[in-house]
Design an enzyme around this catalytic site. Sequence first.
Site, PDB file in Angstrom:
ATOM      1  N   ASP A  35       0.834  -1.203   0.000  1.00 53.22           N
ATOM      2  CA  ASP A  35       0.000   0.000   0.000  1.00 53.22           C
ATOM      3  C   ASP A  35       0.868   1.252   0.000  1.00 53.22           C
ATOM      4  O   ASP A  35       0.558   2.254  -0.624  1.00 53.22           O
ATOM      5  CB  ASP A  35      -0.874   0.035   1.263  1.00 53.22           C
ATOM      6  N   ASP A  39       0.875   4.255  -2.572  1.00 51.60           N
ATOM      7  CA  ASP A  39       0.670   5.656  -2.175  1.00 51.60           C
ATOM      8  C   ASP A  39       1.771   6.555  -2.717  1.00 51.60           C
ATOM      9  O   ASP A  39       1.543   7.701  -3.077  1.00 51.60           O
ATOM     10  CB  ASP A  39       0.657   5.784  -0.644  1.00 51.60           C
ATOM     11  N   SER A  84     -36.498  -4.632 -12.697  1.00 50.05           N
ATOM     12  CA  SER A  84     -36.170  -5.472 -11.539  1.00 50.05           C
ATOM     13  C   SER A  84     -36.301  -6.930 -11.958  1.00 50.05           C
ATOM     14  O   SER A  84     -36.473  -7.220 -13.146  1.00 50.05           O
ATOM     15  CB  SER A  84     -37.060  -5.123 -10.357  1.00 50.05           C
ATOM     16  N   LEU A  85     -36.225  -7.828 -11.020  1.00 57.03           N
ATOM     17  CA  LEU A  85     -36.301  -9.258 -11.337  1.00 57.03           C
ATOM     18  C   LEU A  85     -37.478  -9.872 -10.599  1.00 57.03           C
ATOM     19  O   LEU A  85     -37.731  -9.518  -9.447  1.00 57.03           O
ATOM     20  CB  LEU A  85     -35.028  -9.963 -10.855  1.00 57.03           C
ATOM     21  N   GLU A 115     -25.907 -17.182 -11.350  1.00 59.76           N
ATOM     22  CA  GLU A 115     -24.832 -16.408 -10.707  1.00 59.76           C
ATOM     23  C   GLU A 115     -25.337 -15.754  -9.429  1.00 59.76           C
ATOM     24  O   GLU A 115     -26.541 -15.658  -9.207  1.00 59.76           O
ATOM     25  CB  GLU A 115     -24.279 -15.364 -11.690  1.00 59.76           C
ATOM     26  N   LYS A 117     -26.607 -13.204  -6.649  1.00 55.83           N
ATOM     27  CA  LYS A 117     -27.317 -11.933  -6.619  1.00 55.83           C
ATOM     28  C   LYS A 117     -26.711 -11.132  -5.470  1.00 55.83           C
ATOM     29  O   LYS A 117     -26.874 -11.487  -4.305  1.00 55.83           O
ATOM     30  CB  LYS A 117     -28.810 -12.161  -6.383  1.00 55.83           C
ATOM     31  N   ASP A 119     -26.261  -8.335  -2.818  1.00 61.35           N
ATOM     32  CA  ASP A 119     -27.189  -7.488  -2.081  1.00 61.35           C
ATOM     33  C   ASP A 119     -26.537  -6.122  -1.869  1.00 61.35           C
ATOM     34  O   ASP A 119     -25.953  -5.839  -0.832  1.00 61.35           O
ATOM     35  CB  ASP A 119     -27.504  -8.145  -0.740  1.00 61.35           C
ATOM     36  N   ARG A 138     -30.356   3.386  -9.703  1.00 59.12           N
ATOM     37  CA  ARG A 138     -31.524   2.905 -10.433  1.00 59.12           C
ATOM     38  C   ARG A 138     -32.659   3.933 -10.443  1.00 59.12           C
ATOM     39  O   ARG A 138     -33.353   4.097 -11.431  1.00 59.12           O
ATOM     40  CB  ARG A 138     -31.998   1.610  -9.788  1.00 59.12           C
ATOM     41  N   GLU A 175     -23.570  -3.711  -9.520  1.00 58.27           N
ATOM     42  CA  GLU A 175     -24.026  -3.514  -8.156  1.00 58.27           C
ATOM     43  C   GLU A 175     -22.869  -2.957  -7.323  1.00 58.27           C
ATOM     44  O   GLU A 175     -21.761  -3.481  -7.382  1.00 58.27           O
ATOM     45  CB  GLU A 175     -24.452  -4.896  -7.641  1.00 58.27           C
ATOM     46  N   TYR A 227     -22.602  -7.168 -14.084  1.00 63.08           N
ATOM     47  CA  TYR A 227     -23.206  -8.401 -14.593  1.00 63.08           C
ATOM     48  C   TYR A 227     -23.870  -8.244 -15.956  1.00 63.08           C
ATOM     49  O   TYR A 227     -24.514  -9.160 -16.433  1.00 63.08           O
ATOM     50  CB  TYR A 227     -24.214  -8.962 -13.583  1.00 63.08           C
ATOM     51  N   LYS A 315     -34.284 -16.343  -3.990  1.00 66.03           N
ATOM     52  CA  LYS A 315     -33.742 -15.736  -2.762  1.00 66.03           C
ATOM     53  C   LYS A 315     -33.540 -16.808  -1.699  1.00 66.03           C
ATOM     54  O   LYS A 315     -34.445 -17.606  -1.453  1.00 66.03           O
ATOM     55  CB  LYS A 315     -34.719 -14.689  -2.236  1.00 66.03           C
ATOM     56  N   CYS A 409     -38.188   1.569  36.389  1.00 66.09           N
ATOM     57  CA  CYS A 409     -36.870   1.417  35.778  1.00 66.09           C
ATOM     58  C   CYS A 409     -36.043   0.405  36.570  1.00 66.09           C
ATOM     59  O   CYS A 409     -35.948   0.513  37.796  1.00 66.09           O
ATOM     60  CB  CYS A 409     -36.168   2.776  35.749  1.00 66.09           C
ATOM     61  N   CYS A 412     -33.212   2.581  38.579  1.00 71.64           N
ATOM     62  CA  CYS A 412     -33.461   3.555  39.653  1.00 71.64           C
ATOM     63  C   CYS A 412     -34.810   3.365  40.336  1.00 71.64           C
ATOM     64  O   CYS A 412     -35.085   3.999  41.353  1.00 71.64           O
ATOM     65  CB  CYS A 412     -33.359   4.975  39.105  1.00 71.64           C
ATOM     66  N   CYS A 427     -37.152   5.767  30.918  1.00 71.77           N
ATOM     67  CA  CYS A 427     -36.992   6.238  32.286  1.00 71.77           C
ATOM     68  C   CYS A 427     -36.610   7.703  32.160  1.00 71.77           C
ATOM     69  O   CYS A 427     -35.668   8.038  31.451  1.00 71.77           O
ATOM     70  CB  CYS A 427     -35.875   5.449  32.963  1.00 71.77           C
ATOM     71  N   CYS A 432     -30.931   8.768  37.077  1.00 76.03           N
ATOM     72  CA  CYS A 432     -30.977   7.292  37.053  1.00 76.03           C
ATOM     73  C   CYS A 432     -29.544   6.762  36.890  1.00 76.03           C
ATOM     74  O   CYS A 432     -28.857   7.097  35.925  1.00 76.03           O
ATOM     75  CB  CYS A 432     -31.857   6.833  35.895  1.00 76.03           C
TER      76      CYS A 432
HETATM   77  S1  IVH Z   1     -29.631  -9.206 -13.742  1.00 75.17           S
HETATM   78  C1  IVH Z   1     -33.294  -6.551 -15.799  1.00 75.17           C
HETATM   79  N1  IVH Z   1     -27.798 -10.147 -12.193  1.00 75.17           N
HETATM   80  O1  IVH Z   1     -30.913  -7.318  -8.538  1.00 75.17           O
HETATM   81  C2  IVH Z   1     -32.600  -6.771 -14.541  1.00 75.17           C
HETATM   82  N2  IVH Z   1     -29.205  -8.470 -11.319  1.00 75.17           N
HETATM   83  O2  IVH Z   1     -33.985  -7.401  -8.624  1.00 75.17           O
HETATM   84  C3  IVH Z   1     -31.510  -7.765 -14.770  1.00 75.17           C
HETATM   85  N3  IVH Z   1     -28.652  -7.813  -9.016  1.00 75.17           N
HETATM   86  O3  IVH Z   1     -31.319  -4.106  -8.852  1.00 75.17           O
HETATM   87  C4  IVH Z   1     -30.712  -7.862 -13.561  1.00 75.17           C
HETATM   88  N4  IVH Z   1     -26.972  -9.185  -8.737  1.00 75.17           N
HETATM   89  O4  IVH Z   1     -28.974  -4.662  -9.569  1.00 75.17           O
HETATM   90  C5  IVH Z   1     -28.808  -9.280 -12.297  1.00 75.17           C
HETATM   91  N5  IVH Z   1     -26.107 -11.097 -10.944  1.00 75.17           N
HETATM   92  C6  IVH Z   1     -27.095 -10.225 -11.051  1.00 75.17           C
HETATM   93  C7  IVH Z   1     -27.459  -9.378  -9.988  1.00 75.17           C
HETATM   94  C8  IVH Z   1     -28.527  -8.504 -10.166  1.00 75.17           C
HETATM   95  C9  IVH Z   1     -27.703  -8.239  -8.176  1.00 75.17           C
HETATM   96  C10 IVH Z   1     -29.648  -6.757  -8.692  1.00 75.17           C
HETATM   97  C11 IVH Z   1     -29.843  -5.737  -9.762  1.00 75.17           C
HETATM   98  C12 IVH Z   1     -31.257  -5.275  -9.591  1.00 75.17           C
HETATM   99  C13 IVH Z   1     -31.876  -6.332  -8.762  1.00 75.17           C
HETATM  100  C14 IVH Z   1     -33.067  -6.874  -9.512  1.00 75.17           C
END
Ligand code: IVH
Length: 667
Positions: A35, A39, A84-85, A115, A117, A119, A138, A175, A227, A315, A409, A412, A427, A432
């Site tokens: 590191d 630097d 979203s998914l 793959e 997901k 968080d 998003r 992400e 992704y 999930k 409490c 006290c 309390c 106290c």
């Molecule tokens: S594919 C059209 N792949 O999950 C959306 N999403 O519920 C295709 N996320 O906010 C998304 N890992 O950012 C995809 N390997 C992954 C993911 C992923 C996390 C998130 C994504 C989105 C949310 C969808």
Amino acid sequence: MEKAEEAKRRVEELRSEIVEHDRRYYLEAAPTISDQEYDHLYRELRDLEGQYPSLVTPDSPTQRVGAGALESFVQVPHRTPMLSLDNTYSEEEVANFFRRLQRLIPGETIDAVIEPKVDGVALSILYRHGILEYAATRGNGIVGDDVTRNIRTIGAVPSRLRGAAPPEEVEVRGEVFLPKKVFAALNAERQESGEPLFANPRNTAAGSLKQLDPTLVAKRKLSAIFYGFGFVTGGNVATHQQALDRLKKWGLPTHENIWTAQSVEGVIEAIQELGRIRDDFEFEMDGAVVKVDRYDIRERLGYTSKAPRWAMAFKYQAERAETRVRSIQVYVGRSGKLTPVANLDPVFVSGTTVSRATLHNGDEIRRKDVREGDVVVIEKAGEIIPAVVAVLKERRTGKEKPFDMPERCPSCGEQVIRLPGQVDVRCTNVECPEQVKRRLQHFAHKGALDIEGLGVMMVDQLVEKGLVKRVDHIYELDEEKLGRLDRMGKRSISNLLEGIEASKKQPLWRLIFGLGILHVGATAARELANHFKTMKALQSASLDELIRVPNTGEIIGRSIRDWFQSDDNIALVRALKEHGLNFGEADHNETDGQALRGISWVITGKLSEPREIFEDLIRRNGGHVTGSVSKKTNYLLAGEDAGSKLDKARQLGIQIVDEGKFRKMIG
Ligand code: IVH
């Protein structure tokens, strides 16, 4: 060679070296230099760019953190919507999803990719000709917040794509996350300095991205993983796996662990396997994404208004475990809040041994009917303190003891109160002992006034022996009083007294933090001290003024204002002042005069010096400043090009002064 040319050559050399080291560090997790060496390179580049500003380019590694905070985020439209998914907790539904795909595309083999997901927080970045142009969250899927400056602070996100021929435009999707280790270290640090702990890595990452000041974001050490694509010019990839390869070649981090499957059984096996290693990832993972590999098949399947038909998220259940509640104990916090906590038979969940779980409040205990002796299910969903989610009533033996929140409490014995509409019980006895202990511990701890010798045990003794009933009483301690305590030799006594004396000189922010005002952590205290310069100015600040301090919102603002309105706190602050603690006044010559005493000001337009200088002058002369013109405003200080505030002040008949007149007023 001319000096400037030499510098240019060296700058380019340093940049490519730094970019290469970033790649080794973030993409391969295999750095080849320390590191410190890194630097060193970075500093050399920064210094050279300082000498030759014309050599600075937006993609230089030094430009990861720009200067100054933003007022708010600009909105940017996404080229392609961020959808979203569809998601499920049931393997059966995943199987149905895959069978449906097979039905909809008859005669073809469906290759699925599975793959992790992540968080974290969804992110879209637009690279134009390989240069990072903007990054957006998003938002509502159609437009998001422009978080470019914050994203530039993330080492894992390259400012420039590698490779010879990047597309004219590409939106990459991924992400942002806070690595689990960084999260744990961050919380350990916050615990040490008495700041409230972050709940989980995802919220922390989201909160960090919302910061308006990128220097704060840079401290959080976020990371990112990609992704897929949104929009891409001339995108000539045919499958998801090719897209991942492309992302990786450009220098963007992608998932190392992906599975492929062509059958329902294969898909289920993959998500189970991924589930088994879910704790091994550096990021918090909440599921598996199953997606169709071939883009032509994706096109044929299409989208609903919310989600693609070619993908689904499975999930994983948050990790749970069964254990027994040994007892329920009620803790009294610094502010008097009573929190019931279950002491458990220790049990191993998500990589750690858990022996306590929060029961939140009395309503929760009643709702779940948790009793001492019960076998319960606890859950750890990325949160640090696990929660009791259910009671296994069928395992009751009849010996379990129901629990009611105490009416008095536990420390006290005073009657506790529950404010209308609130779940918490408090309390309200300021003397106290438990509260005093918690407050004094906080006041004296390393992150606040840092009083040597005043640790937990000493605090307990001082309070239990009745020597301290309010924090400022420590400044009344002497040799005789301390001599009454157990195991206190002459040496320890004089050390402690020295430590207490030294604390009077601590900077103002430490004192503000040490007061233990709800929501005011060390960072907020620093900002408040910087802004107001004196305790007096902070104490008399209006809500309007408070919320204009960087990163102080309405909640913190109200909390500060309420705190300073309580008689007990007013008395405490007065006593601390009498004991000679640093209220910021000596340094800042706070009492310039009282010429503007009680006068409410609004400042607008261009003035000869930064606005903060005028705000400071007003405060130092007894006045206060608010952000918008209202009937309560007494004066408007108007510079050049004043706009709507000037109009409004005229409408309301408020006195308007220019800079010259203002200076005359303060003499
Ligand atoms: S594919 C059209 N792949 O999950 C959306 N999403 O519920 C295709 N996320 O906010 C998304 N890992 O950012 C995809 N390997 C992954 C993911 C992923 C996390 C998130 C994504 C989105 C949310 C969808």
